[in-house]
Design an enzyme around this catalytic site. Sequence first.
Site, mmCIF file in Angstrom:
data_model
loop_
_atom_site.group_PDB
_atom_site.id
_atom_site.type_symbol
_atom_site.label_atom_id
_atom_site.label_comp_id
_atom_site.label_asym_id
_atom_site.label_seq_id
_atom_site.Cartn_x
_atom_site.Cartn_y
_atom_site.Cartn_z
ATOM 1 N N HIS A 86 -3.935 2.998 -0.706
ATOM 2 C CA HIS A 86 -5.073 2.151 -0.351
ATOM 3 C C HIS A 86 -6.220 2.543 -1.270
ATOM 4 O O HIS A 86 -6.888 3.550 -1.066
ATOM 5 C CB HIS A 86 -5.453 2.352 1.117
ATOM 6 C CG HIS A 86 -6.457 1.352 1.605
ATOM 7 N ND1 HIS A 86 -7.103 0.471 0.773
ATOM 8 C CD2 HIS A 86 -6.934 1.089 2.847
ATOM 9 C CE1 HIS A 86 -7.922 -0.292 1.475
ATOM 10 N NE2 HIS A 86 -7.847 0.067 2.745
ATOM 11 N N LYS B 267 0.796 -1.227 0.000
ATOM 12 C CA LYS B 267 0.000 0.000 0.000
ATOM 13 C C LYS B 267 0.834 1.285 0.000
ATOM 14 O O LYS B 267 0.371 2.298 -0.534
ATOM 15 C CB LYS B 267 -0.983 -0.012 1.173
ATOM 16 C CG LYS B 267 -2.182 -0.925 0.930
ATOM 17 C CD LYS B 267 -3.200 -0.824 2.040
ATOM 18 C CE LYS B 267 -4.480 -1.567 1.686
ATOM 19 N NZ LYS B 267 -4.311 -3.028 1.630
#
Length: 406
Positions: A334, A329
Amino acid sequence: MPQQGAARRIVITGMGAVSAAGVGATPLWRAARDGVSCVRPLRSERPYVGRIKIAAQVPDFNPTTHIEAELLPYCDPFTQFSIVAADEALAQAGFERKQVGGPRTAVIIGTGIGGATTIDNNAYLEYKLDGRPDTLTVPRLIPSAAPTTLGMRYGAKGPTFALASACSSAAQAIGEAFEMLRAGRADRAIAGGAEACVINGSIRSWEALRVLTPDLCRPFSQKRNGMTLGEGAAVVILETLEGAQARGATPLCELAGYGTTSDAFDPLRADVEGPSRCMRLALESAGLEPGDVDYLNAHGTATYANDITESQAMRAVFGDAPPPVSSTKPVHGHALGASGGLELVVTISALRDQIAPPTINFLEPDPKCEVDAIPNVARQMPIRVALSNSFAFGGINATLAVRAMT
């Protein structure tokens, strides 16, 4: 018609992606493998006064170079991303556009929000400018816009729907497609996730939850202070092994197992039992033991509590020595409903190249996160089996297990 419930091996023959690394699964994998962050200064169409000034946005994306002009008026950016990712996946799988379709082809696309850009633009038009919504507003904003558009594009007439389970959406979409093929309800599936919600209202809303970092995302590390919002899409082509072999396709990997659970615990806080049971179910689905897993791509949000909970869940499944773990991430952000798809693309690439990508921005281990987080530098290592975790608000969990072809 295949016998219902017959055990069938399911393979992935193509994958595509649009991410902060650009258009394509290869740029995404290279960025993840090389530890190159694609987080950049926030671009906003309208003045933005929030505290968070960074995001993992798709750079220089021009939909007119990828999508026909007559289709674009119907497409919010999340649908645009899904089209481009699906076109790439189909090309890699060796399908012509309409060749993949028919009544035995399913389309399942996960998204956390759907047409967020369209919603934001029309809210601004309505409340700020006292304007009139565009006629095609509703077809653009509905979450089912992505899968139905793909179904029409490829002539897929099997089960077609959107799946919305926040940050587990893409992983659940792929997992449910896997179960559908394994049970004989379809022979092929176009599955994945798409999200395009890096907009003022969304950033401010996530900021209000105090889960966004203003600087660097550091999963499992000391001094971590949150995640970076991202966007994009990832789509994979699932087929039965028998069907792939019959047409001479070369599978990228076997999608061997899938687990999904609900914590039934809290709207925001994660629980250890739900994620650990989810990983066990994925292993059981694949006929694997914990010791068979060589690498795990973690949900790894870099929020303080979630990383601790996920680490505890991994230790509950794997004991005192979980397999090497990384969160990618910090590279691609995200991407909410698309994250599980992007991370599966990375996981499959790691399996194929025998390289575990790093967890970048890592400072020093957190004693409360007792995992080998592959800090900062990729690791060349044997990988025959890998897991990819996606855990969402509301306690919805999904784990996908992939295995190298034998």
